[in-house]
Design a protein around this motif. Structure first.
Motif, short mmCIF file in Angstrom:
data_model
loop_
_atom_site.label_atom_id
_atom_site.label_comp_id
_atom_site.label_asym_id
_atom_site.label_seq_id
_atom_site.Cartn_x
_atom_site.Cartn_y
_atom_site.Cartn_z
N SER A 46 -7.14 2.67 -6.24
CA SER A 46 -6.62 3.89 -5.37
C SER A 46 -5.39 4.73 -5.91
CB SER A 46 -6.74 3.34 -3.79
OG SER A 46 -5.24 2.46 -3.82
N SER A 47 -4.39 4.04 -6.44
CA SER A 47 -3.15 4.59 -6.60
C SER A 47 -2.78 4.73 -7.97
CB SER A 47 -2.15 3.95 -6.04
OG SER A 47 -2.26 3.85 -4.55
N GLY A 48 -3.65 4.07 -8.94
CA GLY A 48 -3.34 4.05 -10.47
C GLY A 48 -1.96 3.47 -10.65
N VAL A 49 -1.68 2.48 -9.91
CA VAL A 49 -0.32 2.15 -10.40
C VAL A 49 -0.43 0.57 -10.89
CG1 VAL A 49 1.16 3.09 -8.47
CG2 VAL A 49 0.11 0.89 -7.94
N ARG A 106 0.75 -1.22 0.16
CA ARG A 106 -0.07 -0.01 0.01
C ARG A 106 0.90 1.17 0.01
NH1 ARG A 106 -3.12 -3.20 3.62
NH2 ARG A 106 -4.93 -4.13 2.36
N ARG A 107 1.72 1.13 1.02
CA ARG A 107 2.84 2.36 0.68
C ARG A 107 3.72 2.66 -0.43
NH1 ARG A 107 3.91 3.97 6.23
NH2 ARG A 107 2.40 3.06 7.50
N PHE A 108 3.84 1.68 -0.88
CA PHE A 108 4.81 1.78 -2.24
C PHE A 108 3.91 2.22 -3.38
CE2 PHE A 108 8.25 -0.74 -0.31
CZ PHE A 108 9.13 -0.20 -0.72
N ALA A 116 -4.49 -6.19 -5.23
CA ALA A 116 -3.95 -5.70 -6.68
C ALA A 116 -5.18 -4.55 -6.84
CB ALA A 116 -3.61 -6.58 -7.61
N LYS A 117 -6.40 -5.05 -6.79
CA LYS A 117 -7.56 -4.35 -7.32
C LYS A 117 -7.60 -3.14 -6.59
CE LYS A 117 -12.48 -5.08 -8.12
NZ LYS A 117 -13.09 -4.32 -7.29
N GLU A 118 -7.49 -3.22 -5.24
CA GLU A 118 -7.55 -1.94 -4.34
C GLU A 118 -6.33 -0.91 -4.81
OE1 GLU A 118 -6.91 -2.84 0.02
OE2 GLU A 118 -5.67 -1.01 -0.14
#
Ligand SMILES: NC(=O)c1ccc[n+]([C@@H]2O[C@H](COP(=O)([O-])OP(=O)(O)OC[C@H]3O[C@@H](n4cnc5c(N)ncnc54)[C@H](OP(=O)(O)O)[C@@H]3O)[C@@H](O)[C@H]2O)c1
Length: 260
Positions: A52-55, A23-25, A46-48
């Motif tokens: 949430s971050s678009g990575v 989550r942090r990375f 992975a979905k989350e």
């Protein structure tokens, strides 16, 4: 972290510290490769992270106790065209009870996951980490690495290996720009205790998952930071006491703490 690695492999990402590292990375904009056995947990995370971050969050379900696991993971990275410049070796577990009574298969699996797979993955990914100029390696050891501990002898020994290997790599990496860290959490409420089926590992100052990951990021971000971070100030003090007393005395203390 500046600059953050662009793509980080995280083993043990299906729960505990590994999931929090992912989550942090992701929040820092790094793509992540999530590794563990429980594929559904990894898919969910992975979905989350993607939402949430678009990575890009890649899922590689793998049993690191299986011989050749690091090979299989490297093949998956190649197939997907990934060149990670970060590695967090978080996967690990403990077994408790007298060593002589341990299940031989569990012993082999522990050495495979905590020691062999970690070593193999580190060896294969370290050149890219060193060459990138800003690569990152975090190996999760433990406060258990600082002294022999009867009843959880193999676990403590495996973590001593992880810590000293990583500390030596920190020295070897000097001047490369890579950040190398042996992370030594104290006991923390992850799924670790239930996986081990024992509270015997609950020795030392309890720390939260967030504290552990915060401490890791603080350690790899600080200019001039050392090779090791013990999480929790009481744990840091306790970690260094065994150097001051004879091993026999240390063993008497740790035996008292872990007796059934
Ligand atoms: N919690 C503590 O008190 C504490 C303290 C100091 C150090 N540590 C260390 O911190 C690391 C992370 O543990 P945690 O506390 O976050 O515990 P956790 O919640 O139980 O996480 C352990 C992770 O390791 C993975 N794993 C275990 N066996 C595996 C295998 N054969 N193949 C692939 N992945 C495997 C698990 O995934 P699957 O089950 O899905 O495979 C899980 O993602 C471990 O190395 C542990 O020794 C923990």
């Amino acid at each position: 972290m500046n600059p953050a690695p662009s793509c980080v492999v995280i083993t043990g990402a299906s729960s505990g510290f590994g999931a929090e590292f992912a989550r942090r990375f992701a929040r820092k904009g790094a793509d992540v490769v999530l590794v563990a056995r429980r594929a559904s947990r990894l898919e969910e995370l992975a979905k989350e992270l993607t939402e949430s971050s678009g990575v890009a969050a890649h899922v590689v379900p793998i049993d690191l106790a299986a011989p050749g696991a690091a090979d299989a993971l490297m093949t998956q990275l190649d197939r997907r065209g990934l060149s990670p410049d970060g590695l967090v070796n978080c996967a690990g577990f403990g077994i408790d009870g007298p060593f002589a009574e341990s299940d031989p298969q569990r012993v082999t699996d522990l050495v495979q996951v905590n020691v062999a797979a970690l070593t193999d993955l580190t060896l294969r990914m370290l050149p890219a980490i060193l060459n990138s100029g800003h690569g990152l390696l975090i190996n999760v050891a433990s406060t258990a690495s600082y002294q022999p501990i009867p009843q959880i002898a193999l676990y403590a020994a495996s973590k001593a290996y992880v810590r000293t290997l990583t500390e030596a790599l920190w020295q070897e990496a000097k001047g490369s720009g890579a950040r190398i860290l042996a992370l030594c959490p104290g006991p923390s409420r992850t799924e670790f205790f239930s996986a081990a089926g024992s509270e015997r590992f609950n020795v030392g100052q309890m720390v939260s998952i967030e504290e552990v990951v915060d401490a890791a990021f603080d350690a790899v971000t600080k200019q001039g930071a050392g090779p090791t971070r013990v999480v929790g100030w009481r744990n840091a003090v306790q970690a260094h006491l065994p150097r001051l007393v004879p091993t026999r005395a240390t063993l008497a203390i740790t035996a008292g703490l872990t007796k059934g």
